[in-house]
Design a protein around this motif. Structure first.
Motif, mmCIF file in Angstrom:
data_model
loop_
_atom_site.group_PDB
_atom_site.id
_atom_site.type_symbol
_atom_site.label_atom_id
_atom_site.label_comp_id
_atom_site.label_asym_id
_atom_site.label_seq_id
_atom_site.Cartn_x
_atom_site.Cartn_y
_atom_site.Cartn_z
ATOM 1 N N PHE A 124 0.828 -1.222 -0.015
ATOM 2 C CA PHE A 124 0.035 -0.132 0.126
ATOM 3 C C PHE A 124 0.806 1.225 -0.111
ATOM 4 O O PHE A 124 0.666 2.068 -0.957
ATOM 5 C CB PHE A 124 -0.745 -0.052 1.259
ATOM 6 N N SER A 380 -1.760 -7.025 -3.028
ATOM 7 C CA SER A 380 -3.109 -6.838 -2.728
ATOM 8 C C SER A 380 -2.871 -5.362 -2.324
ATOM 9 O O SER A 380 -3.904 -4.620 -2.752
ATOM 10 C CB SER A 380 -3.643 -7.588 -1.758
ATOM 11 N N ILE A 384 -5.119 -2.226 -3.936
ATOM 12 C CA ILE A 384 -6.171 -1.315 -3.078
ATOM 13 C C ILE A 384 -5.615 0.086 -3.087
ATOM 14 O O ILE A 384 -6.485 0.929 -3.244
ATOM 15 C CB ILE A 384 -6.072 -1.893 -1.503
ATOM 16 N N TYR A 387 -6.691 1.465 -6.388
ATOM 17 C CA TYR A 387 -8.062 1.593 -6.428
ATOM 18 C C TYR A 387 -8.575 3.024 -5.653
ATOM 19 O O TYR A 387 -9.313 3.703 -6.340
ATOM 20 C CB TYR A 387 -8.899 0.564 -5.814
ATOM 21 N N LEU A 388 -8.009 3.153 -4.340
ATOM 22 C CA LEU A 388 -8.326 4.290 -3.527
ATOM 23 C C LEU A 388 -7.940 5.777 -4.101
ATOM 24 O O LEU A 388 -8.549 6.629 -4.232
ATOM 25 C CB LEU A 388 -7.696 4.264 -2.251
#
Length: 396
Positions: A124, A380, A384, A387-388
């Motif tokens: 992330f 992953s 994520i 996408y955010l």
């Protein structure tokens, strides 16, 4: 001059000379404290840094290209790298090849809550605010200024992670370390065959995906002219993959364990904390994951530190030869996201037994189950975050 004909700037000779002198001093100190074996580690690290600059190698770069532009070329490069390094590691493990009697030991760690959560946090942070990727050494926005903030954030995060290491990996649910080669009926041959099949399937699948989606080509990179292509040019991805894999195998032979990066940052950050009056020896990381005596020893007695000093030296000297040691003012938003992204990467890497080097690259090559879980969770995290970013219309 067209984009495809871009050249690097003139070499920064004075800066190169300064970095070269510093490198000689580091190598000399490594020899004084630890002998020729550590000097050899420094030299291998230097060539790793040199190769990273040219090879477009990096977990961050490959998966950012994949999620943002659907470019799979670098992913296939990773599979080439894994094929080569896994074969080399297997030979080294089976024949116990080691310098000065060192028996090779892989980068194998337990499967814990820290691995799952930490890898996700790393991925992330890498997507959300990272400029630390090797492939961005010569393209990072704001010159290399953003990279400095990312590296600083990584150092801080890797140090804070040491404080919470036991919580994530001991207090919460955790399992044993599992080697696909040693702890399953597969053995080395079976584990090697299994991983080679996986690498091949990923490579073939990514090529089929490319043919169907027809993504844009990789962004053009600056290059040298004539003989300078070797020093300044971007090498074919497969060349970088083979060289990085071979250099990691050399590290395994010389120091008895594969290349790891995050542990060095945690050591440096903990030493800084000790010098400003904190008590890192009370942190759970020290004594559980690394020996407490490291805190009171010279960094030149620490093999991971010397190796990564070499990596940094090789990268900096190569960048100065290409005229890229330049800094510029960056907007506060980029400064904050770079620092925050680096912190998340460092923290996540520390609590998950490594980052894209120690957990992903060296871990998979060592047949560690935790490395495969790490890779899935980190990817992953990248998806994520991407996408955010799109959902919240966040631009970097």
């Amino acid at each position: 001059m067209s984009e495809n004909e871009k050249r690097y700037r003139k070499p920064q000779n004075i800066i190169t000379a300064i970095f070269f002198i510093i490198s000689i001093i580091i190598a000399y100190q490594a020899y004084i404290y630890s002998g020729w074996q550590f000097v050899l580690l420094f030299i291998i690290g230097f060539f790793i840094g040199f190769t990273l600059f040219h090879a477009r190698y990096g977990f961050a770069t490959v998966y950012r290209h994949l999620v943002e532009d659907h470019i799979t070329e670098m992913l296939r490069g990773h599979m080439i790298k894994f094929v080569v390094v896994t074969i080399l590691f297997t030979l080294i493990f089976q024949f116990n090849i080691g310098l000065s009697g060192n028996l090779p030991d892989g980068a194998i760690s337990p499967v814990t809550t820290g691995v799952v959560i930490g890898a996700f946090i790393f991925g992330f942070g890498m997507e959300f605010g990272s400029g630390l990727a090797p492939g961005r050494m010569n393209t990072a926005k704001g010159g290399r200024t953003a990279l400095l903030f990312t590296a600083s954030g990584f150092l801080i995060g890797a140090t804070v992670g040491a404080v919470h290491f036991s919580f994530w990996n001991t207090s919460l649910p955790n399992g044993p370390q599992i080697s696909l080669a040693k702890d399953t009926p597969l053995g080395f041959q079976g584990a090697l065959l299994l991983q080679l099949i996986i690498f091949t399937l990923i490579g073939v699948g990514s090529y089929i995906y490319k043919r169907r989606t027809r993504p844009p080509a990789l962004p053009p990179m600056p290059k040298g002219a004539g003989w300078t292509k070797f020093l300044f040019g971007t090498w074919p991805i497969w060349v970088g993959a083979v060289l990085i894999a071979s250099l990691n195998a050399a590290v395994l032979v010389v120091q008895g364990s594969p290349w790891k990066l995050t542990a060095a940052f945690t050591t440096w950050g903990s030493k800084i904390a000790q010098h400003i009056g904190l008590n890192p020896s009370s942190w759970s990381y020290w004594g559980e994951e690394a020996p407490v005596k490291t805190l009171n020893q010279s960094v030149f007695l620490n093999n991971l530190s010397v190796l990564n000093f070499g990596v940094i030296s090789g990268a900096l000297i190569t960048m100065s030869l290409a005229g890229l040691i330049r800094f510029s003012k960056i907007p506060p938003k980029l400064m904050i996201t770079s620092l925050a992204g680096g912190f998340l990467m460092g923290y996540g890497a520390c609590i998950s037994f490594g980052a894209n080097v120690g957990a992903y690259f060296s871990g998979i090559a060592s047949f560690s189950l935790h490395a495969w879980i790490w890779a899935l969770m980190a990817i992953s995290g990248v998806f994520i975050a991407f996408y955010l970013e799109k959902k919240l219309q966040i631009t970097r």
